[in-house]
Design a protein around this motif. Structure first.
Motif, short mmCIF file in Angstrom:
data_model
loop_
_atom_site.label_atom_id
_atom_site.label_comp_id
_atom_site.label_asym_id
_atom_site.label_seq_id
_atom_site.Cartn_x
_atom_site.Cartn_y
_atom_site.Cartn_z
N GLU A 1 0.82 -1.21 0.00
CA GLU A 1 0.00 0.00 0.00
C GLU A 1 0.85 1.26 0.00
O GLU A 1 0.50 2.27 -0.60
N LYS A 2 2.00 1.20 0.67
CA LYS A 2 2.89 2.35 0.71
C LYS A 2 3.40 2.70 -0.69
O LYS A 2 3.51 3.86 -1.06
N PHE A 3 3.70 1.67 -1.48
CA PHE A 3 4.19 1.87 -2.84
C PHE A 3 3.09 1.49 -3.84
O PHE A 3 3.29 0.68 -4.73
N TYR A 4 1.92 2.11 -3.70
CA TYR A 4 0.75 1.74 -4.48
C TYR A 4 0.88 2.09 -5.96
O TYR A 4 0.13 1.56 -6.78
N LYS A 5 1.82 2.94 -6.33
CA LYS A 5 1.97 3.31 -7.75
C LYS A 5 2.67 2.21 -8.56
O LYS A 5 2.60 2.20 -9.77
N ILE A 6 3.33 1.28 -7.89
CA ILE A 6 3.93 0.12 -8.57
C ILE A 6 2.79 -0.82 -8.95
O ILE A 6 1.92 -1.09 -8.14
N PRO A 7 2.78 -1.34 -10.16
CA PRO A 7 1.67 -2.23 -10.59
C PRO A 7 1.80 -3.63 -9.97
O PRO A 7 2.11 -4.62 -10.65
N TRP A 8 1.54 -3.73 -8.68
CA TRP A 8 1.72 -4.97 -7.94
C TRP A 8 0.88 -6.11 -8.50
O TRP A 8 1.34 -7.25 -8.56
N LEU A 9 -0.37 -5.82 -8.88
CA LEU A 9 -1.22 -6.89 -9.39
C LEU A 9 -0.66 -7.49 -10.68
O LEU A 9 -0.71 -8.71 -10.87
N LYS A 10 -0.13 -6.66 -11.54
CA LYS A 10 0.45 -7.17 -12.78
C LYS A 10 1.71 -7.98 -12.50
O LYS A 10 1.94 -9.02 -13.13
N ILE A 11 2.52 -7.51 -11.56
CA ILE A 11 3.73 -8.24 -11.19
C ILE A 11 3.35 -9.61 -10.62
O ILE A 11 3.93 -10.63 -10.99
N GLU A 12 2.38 -9.62 -9.72
CA GLU A 12 1.94 -10.90 -9.13
C GLU A 12 1.29 -11.80 -10.17
O GLU A 12 1.45 -13.02 -10.10
N PHE A 13 0.55 -11.23 -11.10
CA PHE A 13 -0.06 -12.03 -12.16
C PHE A 13 1.01 -12.76 -12.97
O PHE A 13 0.91 -13.97 -13.21
N VAL A 14 2.03 -12.03 -13.38
CA VAL A 14 3.12 -12.65 -14.16
C VAL A 14 3.84 -13.70 -13.31
O VAL A 14 4.13 -14.81 -13.78
N PHE A 15 4.10 -13.38 -12.04
CA PHE A 15 4.77 -14.33 -11.15
C PHE A 15 3.95 -15.61 -11.01
O PHE A 15 4.50 -16.72 -11.11
N CYS A 16 2.65 -15.49 -10.79
CA CYS A 16 1.80 -16.67 -10.62
C CYS A 16 1.73 -17.50 -11.90
O CYS A 16 1.73 -18.74 -11.83
N CYS A 17 1.67 -16.85 -13.05
CA CYS A 17 1.67 -17.59 -14.33
C CYS A 17 2.97 -18.35 -14.52
O CYS A 17 2.96 -19.53 -14.91
N VAL A 18 4.08 -17.69 -14.24
CA VAL A 18 5.39 -18.34 -14.39
C VAL A 18 5.53 -19.50 -13.41
O VAL A 18 5.99 -20.59 -13.78
N MET A 19 5.10 -19.30 -12.17
CA MET A 19 5.19 -20.38 -11.18
C MET A 19 4.30 -21.55 -11.57
O MET A 19 4.68 -22.72 -11.37
#
Length: 178
Positions: A94-112
């Motif tokens: 939440e502190k760094f909310y401008k980083i696209p966390w959902l997109k990063i996690e989406f790519v991470f979950c797909c790769v995993m």
């Protein structure tokens, strides 16, 4: 033929406004563990660790690359998911909310999910019981990461942020063109 007094055309204007509300202070909040993404992360960490233990307990890991690959995937998932869980628990996301966390996690979950598909397939095809059990946990982890990727995709489509609130208001105005 149009009726007298009614315009044959009209103008539509749509106004979209978004309001993002976040608290940028770092604080511990265990209520995240009761949400679906929090529960998924806890189960993913557990399944990663159990799969790792199953492969390591066979004692054959050093001689076969499939065991090394499975252990690498399991530890990558364990540590990365653990770090993400910590970030959510302490509201660092939440502190760094401008980083696209959902997109990063989406790519991470797909790769995993893909990595676990390969690692689990290799593990269950090996004639050692510990590898087969570890492979089953690998397939479970693959399903968990795939489900998490689906949830992230849905959140991205709705325009949500990873932590905090974003309220989107759409206002449509229709007026006749004279």
């Amino acid at each position: 033929m149009s009726s007298a007094g009614f315009p044959s055309q009209h103008t539509t204007a749509t106004t979209v406004s978004s309001n993002t509300t976040v608290q940028t202070n770092i604080r511990f909040d265990q209520s995240y563990l009761r949400t679906l993404p929090g529960i998924l992360k806890c189960i993913q960490i557990t399944v990663n660790l159990i799969g790792f233990i199953c492969i390591e307990c066979t004692g054959v890991n050093a001689y076969h690359s499939r065991g090394g690959w499975f252990v690498t995937v399991a530890m990558l998932g364990f540590w990365t998911t653990g770090i993400l869980l910590t970030f959510y628990l302490f509201h660092i996301i939440e502190k760094f909310y401008k980083i696209p966390w959902l997109k990063i996690e989406f790519v991470f979950c797909c790769v995993m999910g893909l990595f676990y598909l390969i690692a689990a397939s290799l593990a269950v095809s090996f004639p050692i019981e510990g590898y087969r059990v570890g492979g089953v946990f690998g397939f479970i982890a693959m399903c968990l990461y795939g489900g998490d990727a689906f949830l992230k995709f849905q959140s991205i489509q709705r325009g949500e942020i990873a932590q905090g609130e974003r309220v989107t208001v759409r206002q449509t105005t229709t007026s006749p063109a004279y």
